[in-house]
Scaffold this motif. Structure first.
Motif, PDB file in Angstrom:
ATOM      1  N   PRO A  32       0.801  -1.187  -0.063  1.00  0.00           N
ATOM      2  CA  PRO A  32       0.031  -0.096   0.002  1.00  0.00           C
ATOM      3  C   PRO A  32       1.028   1.413   0.029  1.00  0.00           C
ATOM      4  O   PRO A  32       0.351   2.360  -0.398  1.00  0.00           O
ATOM      5  CB  PRO A  32      -0.847  -0.218   1.119  1.00  0.00           C
ATOM      6  N   LEU A  33       2.036   1.190   0.557  1.00  0.00           N
ATOM      7  CA  LEU A  33       2.980   2.399   0.586  1.00  0.00           C
ATOM      8  C   LEU A  33       3.378   2.584  -0.709  1.00  0.00           C
ATOM      9  O   LEU A  33       3.791   1.772  -1.581  1.00  0.00           O
ATOM     10  CB  LEU A  33       4.011   2.052   1.528  1.00  0.00           C
ATOM     11  N   VAL A  34       3.329   4.074  -1.271  1.00  0.00           N
ATOM     12  CA  VAL A  34       3.818   4.424  -2.564  1.00  0.00           C
ATOM     13  C   VAL A  34       4.930   5.650  -2.204  1.00  0.00           C
ATOM     14  O   VAL A  34       4.648   6.452  -1.515  1.00  0.00           O
ATOM     15  CB  VAL A  34       2.536   4.859  -3.307  1.00  0.00           C
ATOM     16  N   PHE A  35       5.869   5.720  -3.078  1.00  0.00           N
ATOM     17  CA  PHE A  35       7.017   6.651  -3.004  1.00  0.00           C
ATOM     18  C   PHE A  35       6.499   7.750  -3.971  1.00  0.00           C
ATOM     19  O   PHE A  35       6.264   7.380  -5.171  1.00  0.00           O
ATOM     20  CB  PHE A  35       8.387   6.004  -3.267  1.00  0.00           C
ATOM     21  N   ASP A  36       6.547   8.861  -3.852  1.00  0.00           N
ATOM     22  CA  ASP A  36       6.336  10.015  -4.701  1.00  0.00           C
ATOM     23  C   ASP A  36       7.397  10.140  -5.626  1.00  0.00           C
ATOM     24  O   ASP A  36       8.577  10.322  -5.409  1.00  0.00           O
ATOM     25  CB  ASP A  36       6.423  11.474  -3.696  1.00  0.00           C
ATOM     26  N   ASP A  37       6.847   9.862  -6.913  1.00  0.00           N
ATOM     27  CA  ASP A  37       7.912   9.894  -7.973  1.00  0.00           C
ATOM     28  C   ASP A  37       7.870  11.393  -8.693  1.00  0.00           C
ATOM     29  O   ASP A  37       7.763  11.444  -9.940  1.00  0.00           O
ATOM     30  CB  ASP A  37       7.418   9.112  -9.061  1.00  0.00           C
ATOM     31  N   SER A  38       7.999  12.325  -8.033  1.00  0.00           N
ATOM     32  CA  SER A  38       7.808  14.102  -8.496  1.00  0.00           C
ATOM     33  C   SER A  38       9.227  14.300  -9.116  1.00  0.00           C
ATOM     34  O   SER A  38      10.294  13.415  -9.093  1.00  0.00           O
ATOM     35  CB  SER A  38       7.712  14.768  -7.363  1.00  0.00           C
ATOM     36  N   SER A  53      17.970  10.072  -0.062  1.00  0.00           N
ATOM     37  CA  SER A  53      16.848  10.222  -0.728  1.00  0.00           C
ATOM     38  C   SER A  53      15.768  11.380  -0.017  1.00  0.00           C
ATOM     39  O   SER A  53      15.848  11.150   1.269  1.00  0.00           O
ATOM     40  CB  SER A  53      15.892   9.170  -1.217  1.00  0.00           C
ATOM     41  N   LEU A  54      15.200  12.037  -0.869  1.00  0.00           N
ATOM     42  CA  LEU A  54      14.123  12.689   0.098  1.00  0.00           C
ATOM     43  C   LEU A  54      12.654  12.555  -0.651  1.00  0.00           C
ATOM     44  O   LEU A  54      11.838  13.391  -0.438  1.00  0.00           O
ATOM     45  CB  LEU A  54      14.249  14.481  -0.299  1.00  0.00           C
ATOM     46  N   ASN A  59       1.326   7.312   2.254  1.00  0.00           N
ATOM     47  CA  ASN A  59       0.834   6.206   3.063  1.00  0.00           C
ATOM     48  C   ASN A  59      -0.659   6.258   3.015  1.00  0.00           C
ATOM     49  O   ASN A  59      -1.179   7.177   4.210  1.00  0.00           O
ATOM     50  CB  ASN A  59       1.427   6.167   4.391  1.00  0.00           C
ATOM     51  N   PRO A  60      -1.662   5.499   2.498  1.00  0.00           N
ATOM     52  CA  PRO A  60      -2.957   5.714   2.564  1.00  0.00           C
ATOM     53  C   PRO A  60      -3.465   5.011   3.973  1.00  0.00           C
ATOM     54  O   PRO A  60      -2.946   4.199   4.313  1.00  0.00           O
ATOM     55  CB  PRO A  60      -3.524   4.767   1.452  1.00  0.00           C
TER      56      PRO A  60
END
Length: 398
Positions: A32-38, A53-54, A59-60
């Motif tokens: 469920p965790l997703v890393f921001d790919d900005s 890393s920043l 986290n839903p």
């Protein structure tokens, strides 16, 4: 460290390229965790060169109600159930075989007359076709036998009925009766709900999580809030920990069971195994269908068949603790060879490797009872794996 290595056997060899792409898109996230790919900034790039890393972790949050009677946690609402299933294959739908697809099936029947099907309906269709194939084959063999008897009765000639040939359907030649064409899996439930307007269906299906899955989501991933059904209030981590153990002592949760916590509680033993394999990247699902405790998938049920079948075997560090225990643990006694051979044969037939996972239960003489009131007690357990393979002389001569 686990030495288990997956094989290359895949369920998707006969699937279309488009379907595989859909699955890769829908089930792209393993958790469920997703890393921001900005887009990377100058600072991000600099830190990346230094191994830092920043990236922001998204986290839903999902809510679920603890049900001590069924020893499970129930998650309602399509957004929560879809998220937990598509990102890690957690739980199962209470109105479905596995994937919570009840609403999608109802919307398909209402909007498209069943022209679009869910994965569960595809499985049901295949089973119906296999059943019809067996009936057609049995009928063809019976017809050939009846013809041989008629020739014997009229002409006196003895003819051995053939079990193969043009008149006998085989798996390679048999085809089901033509029906209306269907499109493969997956219907966007969100889009269909919007198009139905005020007369939309209510999603009455729940995602049922085992206690092991629920605690893993609440403790390790912090994406599940477990609620007390009597007060609708959120349970603390310690309350969840004690409630899940107490569920194996009584169907009604009560704080009075603090004094009844023991190292051989079934929840503790099963969670140790579940946590062990989930931490190694495996998708862990129930294995009662194949007479085992767990099944291990490399990516998930929609991608491959389960590679390994896990049988949990508790072992007491101090044999005296077993005599004083209030739990009659499964597989705590030595296996009979006939029983072990039966389980191994069942899983060998479906091309799964049987693994005996031994969980060592710490002795009460060296661990205080207060230790089991928090997850810190998990460090007292150890896991060992023994792989069992069925020896087939005709296949293993080389």
């Amino acid at each position: 460290m686990s030495t288990i290595k997956p094989s290359s056997r895949s369920r998707g060899s006969n699937k279309s390229f488009g379907q595989r792409n859909d699955n890769n898109r829908i089930y792209a996230n393993p958790l469920p965790l997703v890393f921001d790919d900005s887009p990377p900034t100058k600072l991000r790039s600099t830190l990346g060169l230094l191994g830092l890393s920043l990236a922001e972790v998204i986290n839903p949050r999902c809510d679920g109600f603890f049900d001590s009677a069924t020893r499970s946690v129930w998650v309602s609402g399509h957004s929560g159930t879809a998220l937990l299933w598509r990102r890690g294959f957690f739980g199962k739908g209470d109105l479905s075989r596995s994937e919570p697809s009840w609403l999608a099936r109802q919307l398909n029947n209402r909007k498209s007359g069943g022209k679009q099907v869910t994965s569960e309906e595809v499985t049901a269709k295949r089973r119906a076709e296999r059943k019809q194939f067996k009936l057609d084959r049995a009928a063809a063999i019976a017809a050939v036998a009846e013809e041989a008897e008629t020739i014997f009765a009229t002409e006196g000639r003895v003819i051995k009925p053939a079990l193969s040939g043009p008149a006998i359907p085989s798996a390679a030649t048999w085809r089901p009766a033509p029906s209306a064409p269907v499109t493969h899996p997956f219907v966007s439930v969100e889009n269909n709900i919007e198009s139905l307007g005020d007369d939309s269906l209510a999603d009455i299906e729940h995602l049922q999580l085992t206690l092991q899955e629920a605690f893993f989501l609440a403790w390790n991933l912090d994406c599940l809030t477990i609620l007390d059904p009597s007060t609708d209030g959120a349970l603390t981590l310690k309350q969840i920990w004690i409630a899940f153990q107490s569920a194996h002592l009584s169907p009604i949760y009560s704080p009075a069971f603090h004094q009844c916590l023991q190292p051989d509680n079934p929840f503790l033993i099963n969670y140790v195994v579940y946590h062990h394999y989930r931490s190694l990247g495996w998708v862990v699902k129930g294995g009662i269908k194949f007479c085992v405790d767990y099944l291990l998938y490399k990516r998930g049920p929609v991608f491959t068949h389960a590679e390994f079948a896990i049988l949990v075997c508790p072992v007491y560090e101090d044999p005296e603790d077993r005599k004083a225990s209030r739990f009659d643990l499964q597989n705590r006694l030595p296996f009979g060879w006939s029983w072990l051979s039966t389980i191994n044969r069942v899983n060998s037939q479906v091309q799964k490797t049987l693994i005996l996972t031994y969980v060592t239960i710490p002795a009460l003489s060296r661990v205080s009872s207060d230790t089991f009131e928090t997850p810190a007690c998990l460090k007292c357990y150890s896991v060992r794996e023994v792989i069992i393979r069925r020896f087939i002389p005709a296949r293993m001569r080389d």
